[in-house]
Design a protein around this motif. Structure first.
Motif, PDB file in Angstrom:
ATOM      1  N   VAL A  93      27.322 -10.431 -68.829  1.00 46.63           N
ATOM      2  CA  VAL A  93      27.747  -9.110 -68.359  1.00 46.63           C
ATOM      3  C   VAL A  93      27.718  -9.066 -66.832  1.00 46.63           C
ATOM      4  O   VAL A  93      28.654  -8.578 -66.193  1.00 46.63           O
ATOM      5  N   LYS A  94      26.672  -9.621 -66.251  1.00 43.80           N
ATOM      6  CA  LYS A  94      26.542  -9.605 -64.791  1.00 43.80           C
ATOM      7  C   LYS A  94      27.664 -10.396 -64.117  1.00 43.80           C
ATOM      8  O   LYS A  94      28.264  -9.921 -63.155  1.00 43.80           O
ATOM      9  N   ILE A 114      35.077  -8.807 -61.714  1.00 41.20           N
ATOM     10  CA  ILE A 114      36.050  -7.717 -61.551  1.00 41.20           C
ATOM     11  C   ILE A 114      35.634  -6.708 -60.481  1.00 41.20           C
ATOM     12  O   ILE A 114      36.336  -5.727 -60.259  1.00 41.20           O
ATOM     13  N   GLY A 115      34.515  -6.965 -59.824  1.00 41.50           N
ATOM     14  CA  GLY A 115      34.140  -6.154 -58.671  1.00 41.50           C
ATOM     15  C   GLY A 115      33.468  -4.832 -58.981  1.00 41.50           C
ATOM     16  O   GLY A 115      33.679  -3.852 -58.261  1.00 41.50           O
ATOM     17  N   ILE A 116      32.671  -4.800 -60.058  1.00 38.50           N
ATOM     18  CA  ILE A 116      31.914  -3.584 -60.374  1.00 38.50           C
ATOM     19  C   ILE A 116      30.448  -3.941 -60.527  1.00 38.50           C
ATOM     20  O   ILE A 116      30.087  -5.106 -60.609  1.00 38.50           O
ATOM     21  N   TYR A 133      25.605  -2.323 -64.183  1.00 40.36           N
ATOM     22  CA  TYR A 133      25.363  -1.139 -65.018  1.00 40.36           C
ATOM     23  C   TYR A 133      26.682  -0.478 -65.429  1.00 40.36           C
ATOM     24  O   TYR A 133      26.800   0.055 -66.535  1.00 40.36           O
ATOM     25  N   ALA A 134      27.687  -0.528 -64.557  1.00 38.31           N
ATOM     26  CA  ALA A 134      28.993   0.041 -64.895  1.00 38.31           C
ATOM     27  C   ALA A 134      29.645  -0.788 -66.004  1.00 38.31           C
ATOM     28  O   ALA A 134      30.268  -0.229 -66.921  1.00 38.31           O
ATOM     29  N   ALA A 135      29.486  -2.096 -65.922  1.00 44.77           N
ATOM     30  CA  ALA A 135      30.019  -2.962 -66.979  1.00 44.77           C
ATOM     31  C   ALA A 135      29.325  -2.665 -68.305  1.00 44.77           C
ATOM     32  O   ALA A 135      29.979  -2.623 -69.351  1.00 44.77           O
ATOM     33  N   GLN A 136      28.013  -2.449 -68.267  1.00 40.22           N
ATOM     34  CA  GLN A 136      27.275  -2.112 -69.490  1.00 40.22           C
ATOM     35  C   GLN A 136      27.809  -0.811 -70.097  1.00 40.22           C
ATOM     36  O   GLN A 136      27.953  -0.703 -71.315  1.00 40.22           O
ATOM     37  N   GLU A 137      28.091   0.169 -69.253  1.00 43.97           N
ATOM     38  CA  GLU A 137      28.637   1.435 -69.756  1.00 43.97           C
ATOM     39  C   GLU A 137      30.018   1.236 -70.367  1.00 43.97           C
ATOM     40  O   GLU A 137      30.331   1.817 -71.409  1.00 43.97           O
ATOM     41  N   GLN A 138      30.837   0.416 -69.721  1.00 45.14           N
ATOM     42  CA  GLN A 138      32.165   0.116 -70.264  1.00 45.14           C
ATOM     43  C   GLN A 138      32.051  -0.584 -71.616  1.00 45.14           C
ATOM     44  O   GLN A 138      32.801  -0.279 -72.538  1.00 45.14           O
TER      45      GLN A 138
END
Length: 66
Positions: free
Chosen positions: A23-24, A30-32, A35-40
């Motif tokens: 995830v990290k 993708i430049g986020i 934690y934002a990736a986890q929410e997605q």
């Protein structure tokens, strides 16, 4: 499950997971923030009705190939 309901970012993160990213590292790619990736991913799991992000990635990949 309807992959059309997933956002472009959700699909991008799932594709990276399918190709072995964590995830990290997917978030970095993708430049986020992670934690934002986890929410997605959480939103993608809800939309695909699965409990695992990697399972969601496989479902989306299978649907795209069908």
């Amino acid at each position: 499950m309807d992959a059309a309901k997933l956002t472009e970012r959700e699909r991008a993160i799932l594709a990276l997971l399918l190709h072995g990213h964590s995830v990290k590292s997917a978030a970095n790619e993708i430049g986020i923030m992670a934690y934002a990736a986890q929410e997605q991913l959480g939103a993608a799991r809800l939309k695909t009705a699965v409990t695992s992000s990697r399972e969601a990635a496989r479902l989306v990949a299978n649907q795209a190939g069908a």
